[in-house]
Design an enzyme around this catalytic site. Structure first.
Site, short mmCIF file in Angstrom:
data_model
loop_
_atom_site.label_atom_id
_atom_site.label_comp_id
_atom_site.label_asym_id
_atom_site.label_seq_id
_atom_site.Cartn_x
_atom_site.Cartn_y
_atom_site.Cartn_z
N ASN A 134 0.87 -1.18 0.00
CA ASN A 134 0.00 0.00 0.00
C ASN A 134 0.90 1.23 0.00
O ASN A 134 1.47 1.59 1.03
CB ASN A 134 -0.90 -0.03 1.24
CG ASN A 134 -1.75 1.22 1.36
OD1 ASN A 134 -1.78 2.05 0.45
ND2 ASN A 134 -2.45 1.34 2.48
N LYS A 168 0.15 4.21 -0.28
CA LYS A 168 -0.50 5.40 0.30
C LYS A 168 -0.24 6.60 -0.61
O LYS A 168 -0.14 6.42 -1.82
CB LYS A 168 -0.02 5.61 1.74
CG LYS A 168 -0.19 4.34 2.57
CD LYS A 168 -0.03 4.52 4.04
CE LYS A 168 -0.23 3.18 4.74
NZ LYS A 168 -0.14 3.29 6.20
N HIS A 195 -9.49 1.11 4.70
CA HIS A 195 -8.25 1.29 5.44
C HIS A 195 -8.49 2.24 6.62
O HIS A 195 -9.30 3.16 6.53
CB HIS A 195 -7.17 1.86 4.50
CG HIS A 195 -5.81 1.84 5.11
ND1 HIS A 195 -5.39 2.80 6.02
CD2 HIS A 195 -4.79 0.96 4.99
CE1 HIS A 195 -4.16 2.50 6.41
NE2 HIS A 195 -3.78 1.39 5.81
N GLU A 253 -6.90 4.64 7.71
CA GLU A 253 -6.70 6.07 7.41
C GLU A 253 -7.94 6.65 6.74
O GLU A 253 -8.26 7.82 6.93
CB GLU A 253 -5.45 6.25 6.54
CG GLU A 253 -4.18 6.04 7.37
CD GLU A 253 -3.00 5.45 6.63
OE1 GLU A 253 -2.99 5.47 5.38
OE2 GLU A 253 -2.08 4.94 7.30
N GLY A 292 2.53 2.45 10.85
CA GLY A 292 3.46 3.57 10.73
C GLY A 292 4.16 3.95 12.01
O GLY A 292 4.81 4.99 12.10
#
Ligand code: 13P
Length: 255
Positions: free
Chosen positions: A9, A11, A96, A98, A174
């Site tokens: 991913n 991002k 996700h 996020e 992260g």
């Protein structure tokens, strides 16, 4: 035996030129790799067409990071499953954390997207996972169960055969704080049991459940060796060819 699926991913990282460089580096390092691992890269929308051209004839599959739940129409700024399929995507990441956190996506909304992805023959990688607060208050199982039930609502047995779930504890994303092998595997088992209760054990045994959250080349082998961890959804470590391909290599070693 379930195959391992390693998805990167990206991002909101890498412009078009950087995409070309990274995809070429991954291709080079994967040359000759012949283990039964499914490899997926999910660059930003604007790089998908170019990435698709670069991976033709390789083992690498293409995925998007999001989509809208309608095929066409007046939805400014959105991209549909139909459009993603038309440019060569096979996967799409949905729900996700996020997107849940910054764009307020709910289980109900994610469920609409899952259905639309399936209707367009895209494999949804559906993300679930608890926050640190939820883990510390001891409600991880309830939160993850509610999410799984919500995102899968109304799906048929046939649909379940075509999805991938990703358990991504929010506190591990992260942060460099990976869930321990046991913590992750325990939640994977819970998810599999829930799918067995909702559908059947036969179906649950076939379901691919990825782990995501600070997966890197050091911890990948151990995580992927757990009984119920069938792959990884990789963030930071997929932005460098060396670390991403090492993780794919670890999946290949586990078998
Ligand atoms: P990191 O690997 O950077 O923790 O990100 C995980 C993730 O969110 C993948 O979807």
């Amino acid at each position: 035996m379930r195959r391992k699926v390693i998805a990167g991913n990206w991002k909101m990282n890498k412009d078009i030129q950087e995409t070309v460089t990274l995809v070429n580096e991954i291709k080079e390092r994967l040359n000759g790799f012949n283990k039964n691992v499914e490899v997926v890269i999910c660059p930003p929308f604007v790089s998908l067409v170019v990435a698709c051209g670069l991976i033709k004839g390789t083992m690498i599959k293409l995925g998007a990071q999001n989509m809208y739940h309608q095929n066409d129409g007046a939805f400014t700024g959105e991209v549909s499953a139909r459009m993603l399929k038309a440019i060569g995507c096979e996967y799409v990441i949905l729900g996700h954390s996020e997107r849940r956190q910054y764009f307020k996506e709910t289980n109900e909304f994610i469920n609409l997207k899952v259905k639309q992805a399936l209707a367009n023959n895209l494999t949804p990688i559906i993300c679930v996972g608890e926050t640190l607060e939820e883990r510390e208050s001891g409600v991880t199982d309830q939160i993850v169960s509610t999410q799984v039930k919500g995102v899968l609502a109304g799906l048929t047995q046939n649909d379940i055969e075509k999805i991938v779930l990703a358990y991504e504890p929010v506190w591990a994303i992260g942060t460099g704080k990976t869930a321990t092998n046991e913590q992750a595997n325990q939640v994977h088992k819970l998810i599999r049991k829930l799918v067995a209760q909702l559908y059947s054990w036969a179906l649950a045994e076939k379901l691919i459940i990825q782990y995501g959250g600070s997966v890197n080349q050091q911890n990948a082998f151990e995580l992927l060796s757990q009984s119920d961890i069938d792959g990884a959804l990789v963030g930071g470590a997929c932005l460098k060819a060396d670390s991403f391909v090492s993780i794919i290599g670890a999946a290949g070693e586990v078998g």
